[in-house]
Design an enzyme around this catalytic site. Sequence first.
Site, PDB file in Angstrom:
ATOM      1  N   HIS A   1      -1.729  69.093  40.656  1.00 15.16           N
ATOM      2  CA  HIS A   1      -1.763  69.868  41.901  1.00 15.16           C
ATOM      3  C   HIS A   1      -0.528  70.766  41.982  1.00 15.16           C
ATOM      4  O   HIS A   1      -0.608  71.918  42.401  1.00 15.16           O
ATOM      5  CB  HIS A   1      -1.813  68.944  43.120  1.00 15.16           C
ATOM      6  CG  HIS A   1      -3.088  68.148  43.198  1.00 15.16           C
ATOM      7  ND1 HIS A   1      -3.976  68.265  44.238  1.00 15.16           N
ATOM      8  CD2 HIS A   1      -3.641  67.250  42.345  1.00 15.16           C
ATOM      9  CE1 HIS A   1      -5.013  67.455  44.035  1.00 15.16           C
ATOM     10  NE2 HIS A   1      -4.823  66.827  42.898  1.00 15.16           N
TER      11      HIS A   1
ATOM     12  N   ASP B   1      -2.498  71.715  50.289  1.00 13.47           N
ATOM     13  CA  ASP B   1      -3.342  71.081  49.285  1.00 13.47           C
ATOM     14  C   ASP B   1      -4.539  70.423  49.982  1.00 13.47           C
ATOM     15  O   ASP B   1      -4.420  69.926  51.110  1.00 13.47           O
ATOM     16  CB  ASP B   1      -2.536  70.012  48.539  1.00 13.47           C
ATOM     17  CG  ASP B   1      -3.284  69.469  47.338  1.00 13.47           C
ATOM     18  OD1 ASP B   1      -2.957  69.891  46.226  1.00 13.47           O
ATOM     19  OD2 ASP B   1      -4.213  68.632  47.516  1.00 13.47           O
TER      20      ASP B   1
ATOM     21  N   TRP C   1      -9.120  69.133  35.995  1.00 16.04           N
ATOM     22  CA  TRP C   1      -9.605  70.492  36.248  1.00 16.04           C
ATOM     23  C   TRP C   1      -8.728  71.556  35.585  1.00 16.04           C
ATOM     24  O   TRP C   1      -9.226  72.533  35.025  1.00 16.04           O
ATOM     25  CB  TRP C   1      -9.719  70.767  37.751  1.00 16.04           C
ATOM     26  CG  TRP C   1     -10.269  72.132  38.005  1.00 16.04           C
ATOM     27  CD1 TRP C   1      -9.606  73.210  38.513  1.00 16.04           C
ATOM     28  CD2 TRP C   1     -11.593  72.595  37.685  1.00 16.04           C
ATOM     29  NE1 TRP C   1     -10.427  74.308  38.553  1.00 16.04           N
ATOM     30  CE2 TRP C   1     -11.659  73.960  38.045  1.00 16.04           C
ATOM     31  CE3 TRP C   1     -12.723  71.986  37.117  1.00 16.04           C
ATOM     32  CZ2 TRP C   1     -12.811  74.723  37.869  1.00 16.04           C
ATOM     33  CZ3 TRP C   1     -13.870  72.753  36.933  1.00 16.04           C
ATOM     34  CH2 TRP C   1     -13.902  74.101  37.314  1.00 16.04           C
TER      35      TRP C   1
HETATM   36  N1  UDP Z   1       0.256  69.348  31.113  1.00 14.70           N
HETATM   37  C1  UDP Z   1       1.184  69.837  30.240  1.00 14.70           C
HETATM   38  N2  UDP Z   1       1.651  69.006  29.262  1.00 14.70           N
HETATM   39  C2  UDP Z   1       1.233  67.724  29.126  1.00 14.70           C
HETATM   40  C3  UDP Z   1       0.260  67.246  30.040  1.00 14.70           C
HETATM   41  C4  UDP Z   1      -0.219  68.073  31.009  1.00 14.70           C
HETATM   42  O1  UDP Z   1       1.606  70.991  30.325  1.00 14.70           O
HETATM   43  O2  UDP Z   1       1.698  67.029  28.222  1.00 14.70           O
HETATM   44  C5  UDP Z   1      -0.237  70.215  32.202  1.00 14.70           C
HETATM   45  C6  UDP Z   1      -1.585  70.802  31.881  1.00 14.70           C
HETATM   46  O3  UDP Z   1      -1.431  72.030  31.192  1.00 14.70           O
HETATM   47  C7  UDP Z   1      -2.190  70.954  33.274  1.00 14.70           C
HETATM   48  C8  UDP Z   1      -1.588  69.798  34.070  1.00 14.70           C
HETATM   49  O4  UDP Z   1      -0.413  69.418  33.366  1.00 14.70           O
HETATM   50  O5  UDP Z   1      -1.784  72.166  33.854  1.00 14.70           O
HETATM   51  C9  UDP Z   1      -2.491  68.588  34.147  1.00 14.70           C
HETATM   52  O6  UDP Z   1      -3.521  68.836  35.056  1.00 14.70           O
HETATM   53  P1  UDP Z   1      -4.997  68.308  34.811  1.00 14.70           P
HETATM   54  O7  UDP Z   1      -5.780  68.721  35.994  1.00 14.70           O
HETATM   55  O8  UDP Z   1      -5.512  68.773  33.499  1.00 14.70           O
HETATM   56  O9  UDP Z   1      -4.861  66.743  34.704  1.00 14.70           O
HETATM   57  P2  UDP Z   1      -4.143  65.627  35.629  1.00 14.70           P
HETATM   58  O10 UDP Z   1      -2.762  65.491  35.138  1.00 14.70           O
HETATM   59  O11 UDP Z   1      -4.230  66.106  37.053  1.00 14.70           O
HETATM   60  O12 UDP Z   1      -4.961  64.413  35.377  1.00 14.70           O
END
Ligand code: UDP
Length: 498
Positions: free
Chosen positions: A19, A125, A378
């Site tokens: 988020h 949010d 997402w």
């Molecule tokens: N991300 C990153 N490096 C990592 C893991 C995640 O840059 O090692 C970033 C990814 O590019 C995305 C966010 O963190 O922008 C993760 O959001 P997502 O909705 O994919 O998954 P969540 O962490 O909410 O389960």
Amino acid sequence: MDLQQKPHVVMVPYPAMGHCIPSLDLVKLLASHSLTVTYVTTHTIAQRLKGPVDEARKAAGLDIHLVGLCPPKGIEGLPEGRESMDLVSSKYSLDIISLVESLEQPFDGWFQQQGSRRPVCIISDMFIDWTVRSSERHNIPRVVFYAMGAFPTSIFHAVCSSISTNTLRKEGDSVIVDNIPSSPLTFTKDQIPARYFNPDSADPMLKFVTGKMQSITKCWGVLVNTFDDLETRYLQHLKNTISGRPLWSVGPVLPSEGSSHTRGKMADISEEKLLQWLDSQSPSSVLYVSFGSQAFLSQEQTKALARGLEASDQAFIWSIKISPETAPIALNMEDSHAAYLPEGFMERTKGLIIWGWAPQLLILSHPSVSGFLSHCGWNSVLESIMMGVPLVTWPMFSDQHFNSKLVTEELGIGVQFCQHMDEVPNEEKVEMAVRLVMGSEQGKQMRKRAQELKELAKQSVGGGGSSASNLQAFACEIHKLMNCNPQNRNDNGDSVSG
Ligand code: UDP
């Protein structure tokens, strides 16, 4: 321009990386439309984002401010300094919810101190509903930011409405979701948790989800991190759901090319080492493996996935994150890492492992990367689409099940091999899914479709594209608020002056 001449907007993100990252990307886009934007979050996240925000201010001259709030009395049970979902395991989810609730009062304190810098609008949010009360108290409009796509949000809406009327349909082991485009949609019972079938349940997680779904319509308008060509039918459906309020699809809200690769956290690998490895691989030959910021695989799950990857004989780059509650008690880094992989795994495979945070966009945009084995958060889905990369999916919880359905069944750019947070993946299924996406004729078709979506995504955020125009239109509305007397607005924040 003098700060006082620009409209000031405040953004309140949910304290989870999935988020915070898109919210900050959106803040930067808004600030580039002559707005002053303050990003109000937990003090832990504010400390972490200080570097990227300072950089945006200095390098791009954006008028962005960062405020870190502390809960008035601390949160019992939540370790201090861990006020972000990625710093704790899922057993702390309810403590993070309590933390969010506790920030209403400090937020109001901050708001009252703003004087002539008083914000003209709160962008909240979708998971924060005390902003409904704040916007009423301060008599300014509330705009909701959906960090989720229109497809998963439509499903959540439909499910939550069926709970209140007790009309969620079950057929054998399946759950049928009605009243959205392409419905009836069929899910397994464990993709839509059992708690959803008991409208009287006191389950705090159910209360959280239904409460947030009700509050997202209490707003002046909605911003969605998606683009029209990706989710046309579902965006139209959401517009109907929020009955007459404006909806601006403004995604993907990704940073422009050439900006810093630090998103969310500092990467746990140097850019030089990473690029050296990626540059040494053949074009379109590498699979990127990552499960976002909140999913921590057990040793058993990691080993099973490793064996499947090894059997696929595929070059890969894999970001492995160890649960924050396990990491500190490890004897030493090397021993703790070794326990997650089969013996001799690195010697036998063509892979690079990043123990921790990966610069995801940099990896996905590299020409040698042509597949993403993902949990289907997402943001990860959008980022993969923006880079034209098909997916191998393992959705774990919440909207990830819906996102995987979108990817595999609606968009035709991926295949699923496993589901749920606690399932140990079947090695053969891993191998088959990876081979299918990376090496088969079907995989080629998925890549072609992903490339088409990439072009549409680029067009949408480029000059004159739908997302760029919607963002401009939203910024115009905010500029109009500056000249609008708050007393001339009705309860929804609509201007009622002529
Ligand atoms: N991300 C990153 N490096 C990592 C893991 C995640 O840059 O090692 C970033 C990814 O590019 C995305 C966010 O963190 O922008 C993760 O959001 P997502 O909705 O994919 O998954 P969540 O962490 O909410 O389960």
